[in-house]
Design an enzyme around this catalytic site. Structure first.
Site, mmCIF file in Angstrom:
data_model
loop_
_atom_site.group_PDB
_atom_site.id
_atom_site.type_symbol
_atom_site.label_atom_id
_atom_site.label_comp_id
_atom_site.label_asym_id
_atom_site.label_seq_id
_atom_site.Cartn_x
_atom_site.Cartn_y
_atom_site.Cartn_z
ATOM 1 C CG HIS A 88 -1.979 1.041 1.150
ATOM 2 N ND1 HIS A 88 -1.707 2.374 1.405
ATOM 3 C CD2 HIS A 88 -3.286 0.969 0.799
ATOM 4 C CE1 HIS A 88 -2.827 3.074 1.223
ATOM 5 N NE2 HIS A 88 -3.791 2.249 0.849
ATOM 6 C CD GLU A 154 -5.473 1.888 -2.910
ATOM 7 O OE1 GLU A 154 -6.662 1.932 -2.560
ATOM 8 O OE2 GLU A 154 -4.532 1.898 -2.109
HETATM 9 P P1 13P Z 1 -9.554 6.590 0.339
HETATM 10 O O1 13P Z 1 -10.732 5.780 -0.142
HETATM 11 O O2 13P Z 1 -9.753 7.155 1.730
HETATM 12 O O3 13P Z 1 -9.122 7.599 -0.662
HETATM 13 O O4 13P Z 1 -8.331 5.554 0.520
HETATM 14 C C1 13P Z 1 -8.058 4.678 -0.516
HETATM 15 C C2 13P Z 1 -7.090 3.699 -0.006
HETATM 16 O O5 13P Z 1 -5.957 4.013 0.324
HETATM 17 C C3 13P Z 1 -7.542 2.304 0.119
HETATM 18 O O6 13P Z 1 -6.478 1.443 0.334
#
Ligand code: 13P
Length: 238
Positions: A88, A154
């Site tokens: 992550h 992400e």
């Molecule tokens: P948000 O949905 O708060 O933007 O976070 C996304 C995230 O990091 C999920 O792993």
């Protein structure tokens, strides 16, 4: 090819959302869709006991050893955990995890019978200077993509900011990531989108052909909002 959508709640360093363990919890799988919750290590056991499909937010690649504060993939598996997040962006940032660490985590997860959900994504400056595909390609190419893994795209600049790529921009990156996956797994691997998903924008993202669900942060802490996001996942594929 129909891939079952997957909606995962990353609760990060937050307490359990209200009612998460109840019988009618928003975090229970619905028909036609898979869900996972990623609580803190402290809340993992109660989620497992409540029957929620549960993952850990991190696992150390070594089985045992002198790593103060860490928990190994082997221990997670033994505890009954089924999934683990690898790489992550908050771990890459806060714990200086490199691509090679992320690969070691994913490989250890697989060796231990855990399903890795591996996060990739570019920073704001990498997108601005049009290096986003180059960066994501570097992060993806090293992964064990012949195995059963899930990728979560992400974009770092979309996490917790309320700013997202357009669904078309996300689709473009998802199709690019899929093109990097070996033939044998290309159509079956699930690629999730994460970054400021809400009940209002989820359907647009999940409606894209190469977006197979979401990894939800902030919005997953609100059960009613998470329920709506899961429903969007069901609706997108019906
Ligand atoms: P948000 O949905 O708060 O933007 O976070 C996304 C995230 O990091 C999920 O792993």
């Amino acid at each position: 090819m129909t891939r079952t959508p997957l909606i995962a709640a990353n609760w990060k360093m937050n307490p359990l959302p209200e009612g998460a363990l109840e019988k009618d919890s928003a975090y229970r799988p619905q028909s036609g869709i898979e869900t996972i919750v990623f609580p803190t290590f402290l809340d993992m056991q109660s989620c497992l006991e409540a029957g929620l499909p549960t993952g850990a937010q991190y696992g150390h690649p070594d089985s045992v050893g002198a790593h103060t504060g860490d928990v190994s993939m082997t221990m997670l598996k033994k505890a009954g955990c089924q999934f683990v997040l690898c790489g992550h962006s908050e771990r890459r940032r806060d714990h200086r995890e490199e691509d090679s660490d992320v690969v070691a985590q994913a490989e250890s997860a697989l060796r231990n019978g855990l399903h890795p959900v591996i996060c990739v994504g570019e920073t704001e400056s990498e997108r601005r200077t049009k290096r986003h595909k180059q960066i994501v390609e570097r992060q993806v190419r090293v992964l064990p993509l012949r195995e059963i893994v899930t990728i979560a795209y992400e974009p770092v600049w979309a996490i917790g900011t309320g700013v997202t790529p357009t669904p078309e921009q996300a689709q473009d990156m998802h199709a690019f990531i899929r093109s990097l996956v070996p033939d044998a797994r290309r159509e079956t691997i699930r690629i999730l989108y994460g970054g400021s998903l809400t009940a209002d924008n989820a359907l647009e993202f999940f409606g894209q052909p190469d977006i197979d669900g979401g990894l939800v942060g902030g919005a997953s802490l609100k059960p009613a909002v998470f329920r709506a996001i899961v429903l969007a996942g069901v609706q997108a594929r019906s």
